[in-house]
Design a protein around this motif. Structure first.
Motif, PDB file in Angstrom:
ATOM      1  N   LYS A   1       0.844  -1.188   0.000  1.00 11.21           N
ATOM      2  CA  LYS A   1       0.000   0.000   0.000  1.00 11.21           C
ATOM      3  C   LYS A   1       0.888   1.250   0.000  1.00 11.21           C
ATOM      4  O   LYS A   1       1.896   1.303   0.703  1.00 11.21           O
ATOM      5  N   THR A   2       0.491   2.233  -0.797  1.00 16.84           N
ATOM      6  CA  THR A   2       1.212   3.503  -0.835  1.00 16.84           C
ATOM      7  C   THR A   2       0.310   4.597  -0.301  1.00 16.84           C
ATOM      8  O   THR A   2      -0.827   4.741  -0.749  1.00 16.84           O
ATOM      9  N   VAL A   3       0.800   5.338   0.673  1.00 19.40           N
ATOM     10  CA  VAL A   3       0.050   6.459   1.249  1.00 19.40           C
ATOM     11  C   VAL A   3       0.870   7.727   1.052  1.00 19.40           C
ATOM     12  O   VAL A   3       2.059   7.772   1.385  1.00 19.40           O
TER      13      VAL A   3
ATOM     14  N   TYR B   1       3.160  15.240  -8.228  1.00 20.49           N
ATOM     15  CA  TYR B   1       3.408  13.807  -8.003  1.00 20.49           C
ATOM     16  C   TYR B   1       2.387  12.954  -8.757  1.00 20.49           C
ATOM     17  O   TYR B   1       2.742  11.991  -9.444  1.00 20.49           O
ATOM     18  N   ILE B   2       1.119  13.317  -8.644  1.00 18.43           N
ATOM     19  CA  ILE B   2       0.055  12.547  -9.307  1.00 18.43           C
ATOM     20  C   ILE B   2       0.248  12.555 -10.817  1.00 18.43           C
ATOM     21  O   ILE B   2       0.028  11.546 -11.492  1.00 18.43           O
TER      22      ILE B   2
ATOM     23  N   GLU C   1       3.020   6.790 -12.470  1.00 19.81           N
ATOM     24  CA  GLU C   1       2.103   5.857 -13.144  1.00 19.81           C
ATOM     25  C   GLU C   1       1.174   5.179 -12.142  1.00 19.81           C
ATOM     26  O   GLU C   1      -0.003   4.987 -12.390  1.00 19.81           O
ATOM     27  N   GLU C   2       1.720   4.765 -10.970  1.00 21.39           N
ATOM     28  CA  GLU C   2       0.932   4.082  -9.950  1.00 21.39           C
ATOM     29  C   GLU C   2       0.343   5.100  -8.983  1.00 21.39           C
ATOM     30  O   GLU C   2       1.073   5.870  -8.360  1.00 21.39           O
ATOM     31  N   LEU C   3      -0.987   5.124  -8.860  1.00 26.26           N
ATOM     32  CA  LEU C   3      -1.634   6.050  -7.940  1.00 26.26           C
ATOM     33  C   LEU C   3      -1.559   5.510  -6.518  1.00 26.26           C
ATOM     34  O   LEU C   3      -1.560   4.292  -6.307  1.00 26.26           O
TER      35      LEU C   3
ATOM     36  N   SER D   1      -9.722  11.804 -14.321  1.00 25.44           N
ATOM     37  CA  SER D   1      -8.841  10.634 -14.338  1.00 25.44           C
ATOM     38  C   SER D   1      -9.116   9.815 -13.089  1.00 25.44           C
ATOM     39  O   SER D   1      -9.884  10.208 -12.214  1.00 25.44           O
ATOM     40  N   ALA D   2      -8.453   8.666 -13.012  1.00 26.25           N
ATOM     41  CA  ALA D   2      -8.642   7.774 -11.859  1.00 26.25           C
ATOM     42  C   ALA D   2      -8.201   8.436 -10.561  1.00 26.25           C
ATOM     43  O   ALA D   2      -8.646   8.043  -9.475  1.00 26.25           O
ATOM     44  N   ALA D   3      -7.346   9.457 -10.650  1.00 26.29           N
ATOM     45  CA  ALA D   3      -6.881  10.142  -9.443  1.00 26.29           C
ATOM     46  C   ALA D   3      -8.020  10.770  -8.649  1.00 26.29           C
ATOM     47  O   ALA D   3      -7.931  10.943  -7.443  1.00 26.29           O
ATOM     48  N   SER D   4      -9.106  11.097  -9.344  1.00 28.91           N
ATOM     49  CA  SER D   4     -10.248  11.730  -8.656  1.00 28.91           C
ATOM     50  C   SER D   4     -10.899  10.794  -7.648  1.00 28.91           C
ATOM     51  O   SER D   4     -11.662  11.229  -6.794  1.00 28.91           O
ATOM     52  N   GLN D   5     -10.597   9.495  -7.757  1.00 32.16           N
ATOM     53  CA  GLN D   5     -11.202   8.508  -6.863  1.00 32.16           C
ATOM     54  C   GLN D   5     -10.312   8.146  -5.669  1.00 32.16           C
ATOM     55  O   GLN D   5     -10.697   7.306  -4.857  1.00 32.16           O
ATOM     56  N   ILE D   6      -9.136   8.760  -5.558  1.00 30.51           N
ATOM     57  CA  ILE D   6      -8.247   8.437  -4.432  1.00 30.51           C
ATOM     58  C   ILE D   6      -8.897   8.914  -3.135  1.00 30.51           C
ATOM     59  O   ILE D   6      -9.281  10.087  -3.029  1.00 30.51           O
ATOM     60  N   PRO D   7      -9.046   8.036  -2.130  1.00 30.99           N
ATOM     61  CA  PRO D   7      -9.655   8.472  -0.864  1.00 30.99           C
ATOM     62  C   PRO D   7      -8.749   9.438  -0.111  1.00 30.99           C
ATOM     63  O   PRO D   7      -7.514   9.336  -0.176  1.00 30.99           O
ATOM     64  N   VAL D   8      -9.365  10.371   0.611  1.00 32.62           N
ATOM     65  CA  VAL D   8      -8.627  11.407   1.339  1.00 32.62           C
ATOM     66  C   VAL D   8      -9.034  11.389   2.807  1.00 32.62           C
ATOM     67  O   VAL D   8     -10.226  11.341   3.135  1.00 32.62           O
ATOM     68  N   ILE D   9      -8.032  11.416   3.696  1.00 38.45           N
ATOM     69  CA  ILE D   9      -8.260  11.649   5.128  1.00 38.45           C
ATOM     70  C   ILE D   9      -7.577  12.967   5.472  1.00 38.45           C
ATOM     71  O   ILE D   9      -6.411  13.178   5.142  1.00 38.45           O
ATOM     72  N   PHE D  10      -8.334  13.848   6.136  1.00 37.23           N
ATOM     73  CA  PHE D  10      -7.759  15.140   6.512  1.00 37.23           C
ATOM     74  C   PHE D  10      -7.054  15.049   7.866  1.00 37.23           C
ATOM     75  O   PHE D  10      -7.510  14.359   8.790  1.00 37.23           O
ATOM     76  N   LEU D  11      -5.925  15.757   7.952  1.00 38.24           N
ATOM     77  CA  LEU D  11      -5.180  15.910   9.199  1.00 38.24           C
ATOM     78  C   LEU D  11      -5.423  17.331   9.696  1.00 38.24           C
ATOM     79  O   LEU D  11      -5.313  18.287   8.919  1.00 38.24           O
TER      80      LEU D  11
END
Length: 778
Positions: free
Chosen positions: A452-454, A490-491, A495-497, A524-534
């Motif tokens: 997993k990449t975070v 970065y996005i 290539e790998e999100l 693009s598929a990047a719009s589906q990356i889940p986000v957690i706010f700090l």
């Protein structure tokens, strides 16, 4: 339908406040004051859409209540209900323990209405979407039972954890229903038989359809032959009764069911092995009279050889006498379980592997005896070329499947050379060898690719270091970035999100809220990356705004390591499961679409069989229509729909007499009137495709003319469905460019002239112009 929420809290004030907030927002609320009352209530009334559960209650606290809820759901075969814990406790251990036992979220008391509603909405939306996707991916569309893939998954769980009888059920003489009454009646009988099987097995059992008229069921608690006999008797009696209701009392087909069963766990817990043994029992019944049952008996199966063996004797029986320094060749049946075991071992120990599929074809195009002799010899060559730790099988007469373990990505070509180069040196020239390869593992490190990449985005270096250390300790690959601008750079280049983005709310330049807005606007598929706010912001407004913008969660700074890790893993697991379910549904959709396309193509071929001069007409029109739709900006899905409708545009011709279709001269007026009816006949046939009424509508109007002089309804201009206008042009082009019974094909110049002249009268000018561009090669 209103969402149903159960609130469980021993504090009456909290119950009233939650009830008021939720009822005001059109939710059905049930308020209960204890864990015992809650469990008794759902046992009698079923589970809600979501549970708000207080942690600290007298007698039975929230954790114990949740555990008993899961036990109750499992015993009744119910989906897990999403649960949100209610707490005024800020203790880290409590939150950590909650996520470990599978709670969906935490809500702090006293409630903030907006945050309460937003968190409930997020959890329920995710839960409903996942349940819908899971149901669609698991269900056999015709019968409503589990489909083949889901049957394997669900019955494997039951075989592993429950006592009962695994049954293979095969319908007897079902083929006669299709032959004598047609496939539509066959489908009705299959549905009735499915309902009969489901009703015959005990509550909590599960049933699946694994083939055309083959079913599997796990009958919970069935451990005696008498119980199996009773189920068999009920199934056969009700199948006969339901069949006669559908086909009439004079139905004489000997319809029924044969059942092969095996008791679980008496003969093991592995579903696939048990199913094979149940199938053996089924085969015996099918061979000896049908309409009955057979139970697996290992003593009978093994010829009454029931003496026990010690571990040394078993090892001698199972092991190889002497292990040669060559690869292990297995047949297909033996290869499958060995392959599955090795895949498990690889995943557990993070070892690389490579699959190679070698296909052999005859150089001269003739698969003669000499060719197959060479294919046999090539198998011997593979065996001697590989290590004794490698395995392979002969997949078909001219294919070998090789599985090589413990190998680096940069050694794949070496393995291929090791097989192919010595073979080429032998100058055996009657084989052409092609290959496909698939590498399993990490191309750089030899580790499993499921790392997993975070991405952590924070302008504070200390926060980046702390988050990186905590997440890396759990095997998560962390990318640390110091600004929102750096995130999008970065996005764009990677290539790998990433699996997840952890993002600070307040940063110089582009803040967290600006970043999530831009992220969700990407096409693009990047719009589906889940986000957690700090955030270190304790205000309710910040959390409310972030959740409304689509954040999955909030984590307070400074980080509590255990909570950070649990929340990150929780969100990644949730999103991964959603992606898997989407993938399964898409695969099933592709399979169904392919089957539908094959079916309608066969139907078109049957129709054209009556008219030798229009052979292939429907498929050509479909291809022209798809190209037109593509140039007109239709989506890929819409292009596919136009293609399929076009294949069926002349389906109504099945009702036109053959002598009219094949008449060599011009048609008489009355004959032409008969031919014109095919548009309405086609509509009548295609109305049965209830899931897409557009098929019938478009086919009805594909002979309308743009100026209103066409048939059957004399529509004009934009009154005619656009798809009908597309098919009209494609249809006319194919008619002019093909030989017909009454004339030869027209020249390209003549076709262009005819289409030009038809603009605005016969054809939609825009569609006609695009067709002219296609003809001219533009």
């Amino acid at each position: 339908m209103a969402k149903w929420i159960i609130v469980v809290d021993d504090d009456t004030a909290n119950l009233k406040m939650a009830g008021h907030i939720l009822s005001k927002n059109n939710m059905r609320v049930t308020a209960l004051k204890s864990g015992n009352a809650f469990l008794e209530y759902i046992d009698a009334n079923g589970t809600p859409d979501l549970v708000l559960l207080d942690i600290k209650m007298p007698v039975m606290d929230g954790f114990e209540t949740l555990g008993k809820l899961r036990q109750l759901e499992q015993s009744k075969g119910l989906m897990k209900t999403p649960v949100i814990f209610l707490t005024a406790d800020e203790d880290v251990d409590t939150e950590t323990r909650g996520f470990e036992v599978g709670v969906s979220d935490f809500i702090r008391k006293p409630f903030n209405p907006d945050v309460l509603l937003r968190r409930i909405d997020n959890i329920m939306s995710n839960s409903q979407e996942m349940q819908s996707l899971k149901s669609e991916a698991m269900t056999d569309k015709l019968t409503g039972l589990l489909n083949k893939a889901a049957t394997g998954v669900e019955l494997s769980k039951m075989c592993s954890n429950m006592t009962g009888c695994l049954m293979m059920i095969d319908l007897d003489s079902f083929k006669l229903v299709n032959d004598l009454y047609g496939h539509e009646m066959g489908d009705k009988v299959l549905i009735a038989c499915s309902e009969t099987i489901r009703e015959a097995v005990p509550s909590g059992s599960k049933c699946g359809r694994i083939g055309g008229d083959e079913f599997t069921a796990f009958a919970v608690g069935v451990t005696t032959e008498a119980a199996v006999a009773s189920i068999t008797e009920r199934i056969n009696a009700n199948i006969t009764r339901r069949a006669r209701e559908l086909m009439g009392e004079d139905m004489s087909i000997p319809l029924g069911a044969s059942i092969g069963g095996i008791f679980v766990p008496r003969y093991g817990n592995d579903y696939n092995s048990l199913l094979k043994l149940a199938d053996k029992s089924l085969y015996t019944i099918k061979k000896n009279g049908k309409h009955g049952y057979g139970l697996y008996d290992d003593e009978v199966d093994n010829g009454n050889e029931s003496s026990a063996a010690d571990i040394h004797a078993l090892s001698e029986i199972l092991g190889e006498r002497s292990i040669q320094d060559v690869a292990l060749q297995l047949d297909k049946d033996s290869f499958a379980p060995v392959y599955r075991y090795i895949i498990r071992y690889l995943l557990r120990h993070r070892i690389n592997a490579c699959k190679v599929l070698l296909t052999l074809t005859p150089e001269n195009g003739t698969a003669d005896t000499a060719f197959y002799d060479s294919v046999d010899e090539f198998g011997n060559h593979i065996r001697s070329s590989l290590r004794k730790s490698d395995i392979f099988m002969r997949n078909s007469k001219n294919q070998y499947f090789v599985f090589v373990t413990d190998i680096r990505a940069d050694s794949v070509d070496t393995i291929l050379s090791h097989i192919l180069d010595p073979w080429k040196a032998r100058n055996i020239s009657n084989l052409v060898i092609t290959h496909e390869t698939e590498f399993i593992g990490s191309k750089e490190t030899g580790l499993d690719l499921n790392i997993k990449t975070v991405v952590v985005v924070d302008d504070d270096v200390i926060n980046l270091q702390v988050a990186g250390k905590v997440l890396s300790s759990d095997g998560i690959h962390v990318v640390a970035l110091k600004s929102g601008e750096a995130l999008f750079e970065y996005i764009e280049k990677e290539e790998e999100l990433p699996s997840l983005i952890l993002m600070d709310v307040k940063m110089p330049g582009m803040g967290g809220f600006d970043c999530i807005k831009k992220l969700h606007s990407l096409e693009s598929a990047a719009s589906q990356i889940p986000v957690i706010f700090l955030t270190a912001d304790e205000s309710e407004g910040a959390e409310r705004e972030g959740l409304m913008l689509g954040a999955m969660d909030f984590i307070r700074k400074p980080f509590i390591p255990e909570v950070l890790l649990l929340r990150v893993n929780h969100i990644i697991q949730l999103v991964t499961l959603q992606k898997q379910l989407y993938s399964e549904v898409e695969q099933k959709t592709r399979e169904n679409k392919a089957l539908f396309l094959q079916t309608i193509s066969c139907l078109a071929a049957v129709i054209e069989a009556n008219d030798v001069y229009t052979k292939g007409h429907s498929m050509r029109v479909a291809q022209y229509a798809r190209n037109l739709a593509k140039r007109m900006g239709y989506s890929e899905a819409k292009q596919d729909e136009v293609y399929m409708i076009s294949i069926l545009h002349d389906v109504g011709r099945i009702g036109i007499p053959v002598e009219i279709l094949n008449k060599p001269g011009r048609l008489m007026d009355e004959e032409y009137e008969i031919v014109k009816r095919h548009a309405e006949m086609g509509e009548s046939i295609l109305k049965k495709i209830e899931s897409n009424p557009n098929f019938a509508l478009v086919v009805r109007h594909h002979h309308e003319r743009y100026d209103g002089t066409g048939y059957p309804d004399g529509l004009k201009g934009n009154e005619i469905p656009e798809e009908s206008r597309i098919i009209a042009v494609a249809n006319a082009y194919d008619a002019m460019s093909s030989d017909r019974v009454y004339r030869l094909r027209l020249s390209t110049e003549k076709i262009i002239s005819e289409i030009e002249n038809g603009k605005g009268t016969q054809f939609d000018p825009e569609v006609a112009e695009i067709m002219l561009e296609m003809i001219k090669g533009n």
